[in-house]
Design a protein around this motif. Structure first.
Motif, short mmCIF file in Angstrom:
data_model
loop_
_atom_site.label_atom_id
_atom_site.label_comp_id
_atom_site.label_asym_id
_atom_site.label_seq_id
_atom_site.Cartn_x
_atom_site.Cartn_y
_atom_site.Cartn_z
N LEU A 186 0.96 -1.35 0.06
CA LEU A 186 0.01 0.02 0.00
C LEU A 186 0.95 1.25 -0.10
N ALA A 187 1.95 1.45 0.82
CA ALA A 187 2.52 2.43 0.73
C ALA A 187 3.73 2.85 -0.46
N GLY A 188 4.24 1.74 -1.00
CA GLY A 188 4.84 1.84 -2.24
C GLY A 188 4.09 2.14 -3.52
N VAL A 221 9.77 -2.34 -7.76
CA VAL A 221 10.14 -3.58 -7.66
C VAL A 221 9.33 -4.15 -6.61
N GLU A 222 8.67 -5.34 -6.94
CA GLU A 222 7.73 -5.85 -6.04
C GLU A 222 8.16 -7.60 -6.34
N SER A 223 7.79 -8.28 -5.14
CA SER A 223 8.27 -9.83 -5.11
C SER A 223 7.06 -10.47 -5.78
N ARG A 224 5.72 -9.91 -5.19
CA ARG A 224 4.51 -10.45 -5.80
C ARG A 224 3.16 -9.70 -5.70
N ALA A 283 -9.45 -11.07 5.76
CA ALA A 283 -9.58 -10.84 7.24
C ALA A 283 -8.55 -9.76 7.54
N ARG A 284 -7.73 -9.13 6.48
CA ARG A 284 -7.01 -7.81 6.89
C ARG A 284 -7.66 -6.86 6.27
N ILE A 285 -8.22 -6.15 7.14
CA ILE A 285 -9.00 -4.80 7.05
C ILE A 285 -8.52 -3.65 7.71
N TYR A 286 -8.39 -2.42 6.90
CA TYR A 286 -7.93 -1.29 7.77
C TYR A 286 -9.10 -0.35 8.10
N ALA A 287 -9.06 0.42 9.07
CA ALA A 287 -9.61 1.70 9.43
C ALA A 287 -8.92 2.89 8.87
N ALA A 335 13.06 -9.43 -6.99
CA ALA A 335 13.65 -9.11 -5.69
C ALA A 335 14.94 -8.60 -5.65
N PRO A 336 15.36 -7.41 -4.99
CA PRO A 336 16.37 -7.07 -5.00
C PRO A 336 17.68 -7.90 -4.32
N GLY A 337 18.94 -7.98 -4.86
CA GLY A 337 20.06 -8.77 -4.53
C GLY A 337 20.99 -7.82 -3.87
N GLY A 387 6.34 4.02 5.14
CA GLY A 387 5.19 3.01 5.71
C GLY A 387 5.92 2.08 6.64
N ASP A 388 5.71 0.81 6.62
CA ASP A 388 6.22 0.00 7.86
C ASP A 388 7.66 -0.41 7.78
N ALA A 389 8.13 -0.19 6.70
CA ALA A 389 9.71 0.11 6.92
C ALA A 389 10.37 1.07 7.66
N SER A 419 -4.60 1.20 17.90
CA SER A 419 -5.22 2.53 17.39
C SER A 419 -5.46 2.35 15.91
N GLY A 420 -5.35 1.49 15.31
CA GLY A 420 -5.53 1.26 13.79
C GLY A 420 -4.74 2.38 12.90
N HIS A 421 -3.51 2.75 13.25
CA HIS A 421 -2.67 3.82 12.88
C HIS A 421 -1.61 3.57 11.70
N GLY A 422 -1.45 2.18 11.61
CA GLY A 422 -0.22 1.73 10.82
C GLY A 422 -0.19 2.14 9.46
N ILE A 423 -1.15 1.63 8.75
CA ILE A 423 -1.11 2.40 7.05
C ILE A 423 -1.48 3.93 7.24
N ASN A 424 -2.26 4.24 8.00
CA ASN A 424 -2.67 5.62 8.02
C ASN A 424 -1.38 6.52 8.17
N LEU A 425 -0.52 6.10 8.98
CA LEU A 425 0.90 6.87 9.23
C LEU A 425 1.76 6.75 7.66
C1 LIG Z 1 -3.44 -7.48 13.06
C2 LIG Z 1 -2.98 -6.09 12.27
C3 LIG Z 1 -4.26 -5.22 12.21
C4 LIG Z 1 -3.81 -3.90 11.63
N1 LIG Z 1 -4.89 -3.12 11.47
C5 LIG Z 1 -4.68 -1.75 10.91
C6 LIG Z 1 -5.86 -0.70 10.72
O1 LIG Z 1 -6.86 -1.09 11.18
N2 LIG Z 1 -5.47 0.55 10.39
C7 LIG Z 1 -3.96 0.70 9.80
O2 LIG Z 1 -3.83 1.78 9.27
N3 LIG Z 1 -3.07 -0.27 9.88
C8 LIG Z 1 -3.29 -1.46 10.46
N4 LIG Z 1 -2.14 -2.28 10.59
C9 LIG Z 1 -1.01 -2.20 9.99
C10 LIG Z 1 -0.61 -2.35 8.46
O3 LIG Z 1 -1.18 -3.65 7.98
C11 LIG Z 1 0.53 -1.87 8.18
O4 LIG Z 1 0.96 -0.60 8.42
C12 LIG Z 1 0.51 -1.77 6.47
O5 LIG Z 1 0.44 -3.05 5.78
C13 LIG Z 1 1.89 -1.51 5.92
O6 LIG Z 1 2.01 -1.02 4.57
P1 LIG Z 1 3.42 -0.99 3.72
O7 LIG Z 1 2.92 -0.88 2.50
O8 LIG Z 1 4.17 -0.04 4.39
O9 LIG Z 1 3.97 -2.69 4.07
P2 LIG Z 1 3.65 -3.81 3.60
O10 LIG Z 1 2.16 -4.19 3.59
O11 LIG Z 1 4.51 -4.93 4.54
O12 LIG Z 1 4.14 -3.99 2.03
C14 LIG Z 1 5.46 -4.37 1.61
C15 LIG Z 1 5.52 -4.71 0.27
O13 LIG Z 1 6.78 -4.98 -0.21
C16 LIG Z 1 7.03 -6.31 -0.73
N5 LIG Z 1 8.25 -6.60 -0.44
C17 LIG Z 1 9.02 -7.01 0.86
N6 LIG Z 1 10.13 -7.38 0.81
C18 LIG Z 1 10.38 -7.43 -0.48
C19 LIG Z 1 11.72 -7.64 -1.22
N7 LIG Z 1 12.75 -7.82 -0.73
N8 LIG Z 1 11.46 -7.33 -2.63
C20 LIG Z 1 10.48 -6.82 -3.46
N9 LIG Z 1 9.21 -6.79 -2.67
C21 LIG Z 1 9.33 -6.64 -1.36
C22 LIG Z 1 5.80 -7.05 -0.05
O14 LIG Z 1 5.36 -8.30 -1.07
C23 LIG Z 1 4.97 -6.15 0.02
O15 LIG Z 1 3.89 -5.98 -1.05
C24 LIG Z 1 -2.41 -3.59 10.98
C25 LIG Z 1 -1.57 -4.67 11.27
C26 LIG Z 1 -1.77 -5.91 12.00
C27 LIG Z 1 -0.65 -6.66 12.19
#
Ligand SMILES: Cc1cc2nc3c(=O)[nH]c(=O)nc-3n(C[C@H](O)[C@H](O)[C@H](O)COP(=O)(O)OP(=O)(O)OC[C@H]3O[C@@H](n4cnc5c(N)ncnc54)[C@H](O)[C@@H]3O)c2cc1C
Length: 386
Positions: free
Chosen positions: A13-15, A32-35, A45-49, A130-132, A283-285, A293-299
């Protein structure tokens, strides 16, 4: 070697949203994305607020209007319960807003972003890839993919999630504090209507949230100690439904399982430096936060918004990988990230702190409930209005 202005590693979602946010820029982008994301057969089952501030961001990206409205539910009321009678109620009506947020499936957004990315003229997708190896030269970041393809760009963005390969390859530290808990997620049909209400119970054994899905359906996030999370997931479906219904005080009547439970390990992750010469993390990186608080992807979306506007506004003669420029992004995001990580962590500790703090924290909830000004301030913060 293939040359770009920007390489994004990770098309979650972030990238993918970063690539979309730069659709009208002059930048040539490699993603660059692996899948690629897949649409699950039933309900994800993975939902976001998603907060109203991020709905506005997704509207600006042009993605919001393409999402399937039949799969999204607005939150109009919130009820939060302490473990000893403490209670806090919020409503969109009292706060003067149409809704407090929206609940939607992760895959719904991910697939929409991905389809848009495939049509984006200034974007080249490398997937599955995938990066090497990563090398930072004085004028470029050079990324060698595992299939031998070599890419270079002024700037490389790590959007590859909490175990970020990019962050590790660049040698940026991450301070991890495991919570010893997992977030159990599952979807249900319910015999009673939720009336667009989200519930949250702070219990001795963790935090349980009921989040509304369209129709008589709802999703849970139950963050609870590892052993209990595993035990919950191992229950037969009927026993699992009864346990979730009892923990939620029967507010939605009888439950039937729509999607089997899954559990995600939870940890707090602080990344002191989210930028370096020719590198930025989003994002999560760049951060990990407890899901209560449901803030992960919101941040994450706010990281993307900030970085994209900085990059889009950079004149062609300025180096996108200049760390002085990237530090403006880091400064702009640091305060909110630390504040939310601290507040969420503090809340979780308060309700985990055993009987001694019990009366105090529940009185706190009741007091806050009686103070419209404080409540409105909390709602406005949660809505991203500050
Ligand atoms: C139980 C739970 C409930 C949650 N509920 C909420 C919520 O209600 N609201 C909210 O805002 N957040 C919530 N979150 C947090 C949210 O899931 C994350 O913040 C969000 O998924 C982060 O997105 P991202 O794109 O940063 O990372 P990711 O979703 O981890 O995406 C990373 C991407 O990079 C790719 N990737 C990884 N490594 C490589 C590599 N080496 N080479 C190529 N590609 C690669 C992966 O395939 C993936 O597509 C919750 C988390 C959990 C665990």
């Amino acid at each position: 070697m293939q040359h770009f202005d920007l390489i994004i590693v990770g098309g979650g979602l972030a990238g993918a949203s970063l690539a979309l946010a730069l659709r009208d820029s002059r930048l040539r982008i490699a993603l660059v994305e692996s899948r690629p994301p897949v649409v699950p057969a039933g309900w994800d089952a993975r939902i976001y607020a998603i907060s109203p501030a991020n709905v506005a961001f997704l509207e600006a990206l042009g993605a919001w209007k393409h999402l399937n409205a039949q799969r999204m539910a607005p939150i109009r009321h919130m009820q939060i319960f302490g473990d000893a009678g403490g209670r806090l109620n919020f409503s969109a009506y009292d706060s003067g807003v149409p809704e407090l947020g929206w609940i939607l499936e992760s895959s719904l957004m991910a697939c929409e972003f991905w389809e848009s990315a495939k049509r984006q003229a200034n974007l080249t997708l490398f997937c599955p890839a995938a990066p090497g190896a990563l090398e930072f030269r004085h004028d470029a970041a050079v990324l060698r993919l595992q299939d031998g393809t070599v890419l270079s760009a002024r700037l490389l963005v790590g959007a590859d999630g909490r175990d970020s390969w990019t962050r590790q390859a660049a040698g940026l530290a991450a301070i991890n504090t495991p919570y010893g808990e997992k977030g159990v997620v599952a979807n249900f049909t319910t015999t009673l209507a939720h009336r667009n209400t989200a519930w949250q119970w702070f219990r001795d054994d963790g935090v349980l949230a009921y989040l509304p899905l369209p129709g008589n359906r709802m999703s849970i996030v139950w963050s609870t100690p590892d052993e209990q999370a595993d035990a919950l997931c191992a229950l037969p479906p009927v026993a699992f439904c009864e346990t979730v219904s009892a923990a939620g005080e029967g507010v939605l009547g009888g439950l039937e399982l729509l999607t089997p439970p899954a559990a995600f390990p939870l940890r707090l992750m602080r990344v002191p430096e989210t930028v370096a010469p020719r590198l930025a993390l989003v994002g999560d990186a760049a951060h990990g936060i407890h899901p209560l608080s449901g803030h992960g992807i919101n941040l994450g979306f706010q990281d993307v918004k900030e970085l994209a506007s900085l990059l889009a506004a950079t004149p062609p003669w300025q180096d996108l990988g200049d760390v002085r420029l990237l530090r403006r992004y880091q400064r702009a995001r640091r305060e909110e990230t630390l504040l939310l990580q601290g507040a969420t962590d503090g809340l979780r500790r308060l309700f985990k702190s055993g009987a001694a703090m019990g009366p105090l924290r529940n009185v706190g909830l009741n007091l806050t409930n009686g103070l419209p000004f404080v409540k409105n301030a909390l709602v406005r913060y949660a809505l991203g209005a500050f």
